[in-house]
Scaffold this active site. Structure first.
Site, PDB file in Angstrom:
ATOM      1  N   ARG A  73      15.995 -24.587 -21.221  1.00 50.07           N
ATOM      2  CA  ARG A  73      14.688 -25.214 -21.045  1.00 50.07           C
ATOM      3  C   ARG A  73      14.709 -26.610 -20.419  1.00 50.07           C
ATOM      4  O   ARG A  73      13.690 -27.271 -20.387  1.00 50.07           O
ATOM      5  CB  ARG A  73      13.899 -25.263 -22.364  1.00 50.07           C
ATOM      6  N   ASP A  74      15.848 -27.076 -19.917  1.00 49.42           N
ATOM      7  CA  ASP A  74      15.879 -28.377 -19.244  1.00 49.42           C
ATOM      8  C   ASP A  74      16.995 -28.398 -18.193  1.00 49.42           C
ATOM      9  O   ASP A  74      17.782 -29.340 -18.118  1.00 49.42           O
ATOM     10  CB  ASP A  74      16.076 -29.495 -20.268  1.00 49.42           C
TER      11      ASP A  74
END
Length: 112
Positions: A73-74
């Site tokens: 997610r990043d």
């Protein structure tokens, strides 16, 4: 995180939880190199062969995470380390990662 051992993921060796100071300490693999943000910031021209190699390494690390039900997610150049000794890109910074439900691929418990 400790079960996610893969050549393209920075390894977590130990998590130390110190209740006296309400802090946690991560003992992780030392990667002597730089983030892939460095050539971006320097506006370097990267040979296509190197870019293909970096992307393949990132893909393999993400594939391993997804097989184990983890969404990073990043993903960004700052969270990809380049290890020049092993010629390997390694994903790092799992602060926003989440466990996924394999049945519908939706986050099930927030962050890791």
């Amino acid at each position: 995180m400790s079960r996610l051992q893969h050549p393209n993921i920075v390894r977590l060796y130990e998590l130390i939880d110190d209740p006296r100071c309400d802090q946690q300490f991560l003992v992780m693999e030392c990667v002597r190199g730089w983030t892939l943000q460095r050539p971006v910031a320097r506006r370097e021209s990267i040979p296509e062969e190197d870019l293909r190699h970096w992307l393949r390494e990132v893909y393999l690390g993400l594939e391993h995470l997804h097989i184990h039900g983890v969404a990073h997610r990043d993903v960004k150049p700052d969270n990809i380390l380049w290890d020049p000794e092993q010629r390997r890109a390694k994903l790092t910074d799992f602060g926003t990662a989440a466990l996924l439900s394999h049945s519908r691929d939706a986050p099930v418990g927030g962050t890791l």
